[in-house]
Write a protein that holds these residues in place. Structure first.
Motif, PDB file in Angstrom:
ATOM      1  N   LEU A  11      -2.184  38.564  53.667  1.00 50.74           N
ATOM      2  CA  LEU A  11      -3.193  38.139  52.174  1.00 50.74           C
ATOM      3  C   LEU A  11      -4.715  38.708  52.555  1.00 50.74           C
ATOM      4  O   LEU A  11      -5.295  39.245  51.648  1.00 50.74           O
ATOM      5  CB  LEU A  11      -3.058  36.784  52.013  1.00 50.74           C
ATOM      6  N   GLY A  15      -5.841  42.307  50.801  1.00 51.80           N
ATOM      7  CA  GLY A  15      -7.047  41.667  49.935  1.00 51.80           C
ATOM      8  C   GLY A  15      -8.151  42.565  50.190  1.00 51.80           C
ATOM      9  O   GLY A  15      -9.042  42.907  49.284  1.00 51.80           O
ATOM     10  N   PHE A  18      -7.507  45.737  48.702  1.00 46.26           N
ATOM     11  CA  PHE A  18      -7.868  45.591  47.198  1.00 46.26           C
ATOM     12  C   PHE A  18      -9.381  45.879  46.856  1.00 46.26           C
ATOM     13  O   PHE A  18      -9.673  46.459  45.979  1.00 46.26           O
ATOM     14  CB  PHE A  18      -7.302  44.388  46.685  1.00 46.26           C
ATOM     15  N   CYS A  19     -10.103  44.971  47.901  1.00 46.44           N
ATOM     16  CA  CYS A  19     -11.633  45.043  47.694  1.00 46.44           C
ATOM     17  C   CYS A  19     -12.249  46.680  47.867  1.00 46.44           C
ATOM     18  O   CYS A  19     -13.183  46.816  47.555  1.00 46.44           O
ATOM     19  CB  CYS A  19     -12.257  44.216  48.695  1.00 46.44           C
ATOM     20  N   TYR A  52      -9.478  44.799  40.771  1.00 47.61           N
ATOM     21  CA  TYR A  52      -9.059  44.686  41.962  1.00 47.61           C
ATOM     22  C   TYR A  52      -9.591  44.192  43.071  1.00 47.61           C
ATOM     23  O   TYR A  52      -9.274  43.627  44.130  1.00 47.61           O
ATOM     24  CB  TYR A  52      -8.556  46.257  42.405  1.00 47.61           C
ATOM     25  N   GLY A  56      -8.630  40.914  45.033  1.00 42.40           N
ATOM     26  CA  GLY A  56      -8.719  41.006  46.702  1.00 42.40           C
ATOM     27  C   GLY A  56      -9.582  39.687  47.226  1.00 42.40           C
ATOM     28  O   GLY A  56      -9.157  39.124  48.382  1.00 42.40           O
ATOM     29  N   MET A  59      -7.204  36.761  46.935  1.00 42.23           N
ATOM     30  CA  MET A  59      -6.292  36.838  48.038  1.00 42.23           C
ATOM     31  C   MET A  59      -6.705  36.362  49.404  1.00 42.23           C
ATOM     32  O   MET A  59      -6.028  35.705  49.891  1.00 42.23           O
ATOM     33  CB  MET A  59      -5.688  38.327  47.971  1.00 42.23           C
ATOM     34  N   ILE A  60      -8.007  36.717  49.808  1.00 35.79           N
ATOM     35  CA  ILE A  60      -8.476  36.433  50.739  1.00 35.79           C
ATOM     36  C   ILE A  60      -8.469  34.935  50.920  1.00 35.79           C
ATOM     37  O   ILE A  60      -8.304  34.268  51.901  1.00 35.79           O
ATOM     38  CB  ILE A  60      -9.730  37.056  51.387  1.00 35.79           C
ATOM     39  N   VAL A  76       0.349  38.800  42.148  1.00 35.67           N
ATOM     40  CA  VAL A  76       0.137  39.985  43.269  1.00 35.67           C
ATOM     41  C   VAL A  76       1.405  40.873  43.329  1.00 35.67           C
ATOM     42  O   VAL A  76       1.355  42.187  43.064  1.00 35.67           O
ATOM     43  CB  VAL A  76      -0.606  39.621  44.574  1.00 35.67           C
TER      44      VAL A  76
END
Length: 131
Positions: A11, A15, A18-19, A52, A56, A59-60, A76
């Motif tokens: 994750l 993440g 994604f960032c 995104y 992200g 997700m983190i 996701v």
């Protein structure tokens, strides 16, 4: 390592990726950006970067307690599969986008498979299989 811990690590790792969609497109535009010219020149692309990056960050944050955030993780996984499928078809139809078949398409499929496999295992409390 437990499946739960691996899920936490992925994750955070995914993440962060994604960032970093924006910077990835600057380094490898043919694998990450869907337009001609510099990535920041496209309003559409910058909107995708924003979406995104936001996903992200969440997700983190979800890595602290993945099982409490199962719906986010499933979102996701499933949205990544849908995104990858659409991009794969579009990449095959347009030769200028073939680079995506080596860039964001496999990256999104990896995200899909990792979360679709690990989340149910973590929910059942299973251990990571050893070879």
């Amino acid at each position: 390592m437990t499946v739960y811990r691996l899920l936490q690590i992925l994750l955070v790792a995914f993440g962060v990726v994604f960032c970093l969609v924006g910077p990835l497109a600057m380094v490898w535009p043919s694998g990450w950006a869907w337009h001609e010219g510099p990535p920041a020149a496209s309003q559409y692309f910058m909107m995708i970067v924003g979406v995104y990056a936001t996903l992200g960050v969440f997700m983190i944050l979800a890595a602290r307690d993945p099982l409490r955030h199962a719906s986010l993780i499933w979102f996701v996984a499933v949205s990544s599969a849908v995104h990858a499928a659409i991009m794969a078809v579009q990449s095959l139809e347009a030769p200028m986008h073939h680079g995506h078949l080596l860039g964001d398409v496999p990256a999104l499929l990896l995200v899909t498979i990792a979360f679709a496999v690990l989340l149910p295992m973590a929910q059942r409390g299973e251990a990571v299989p050893t070879p």
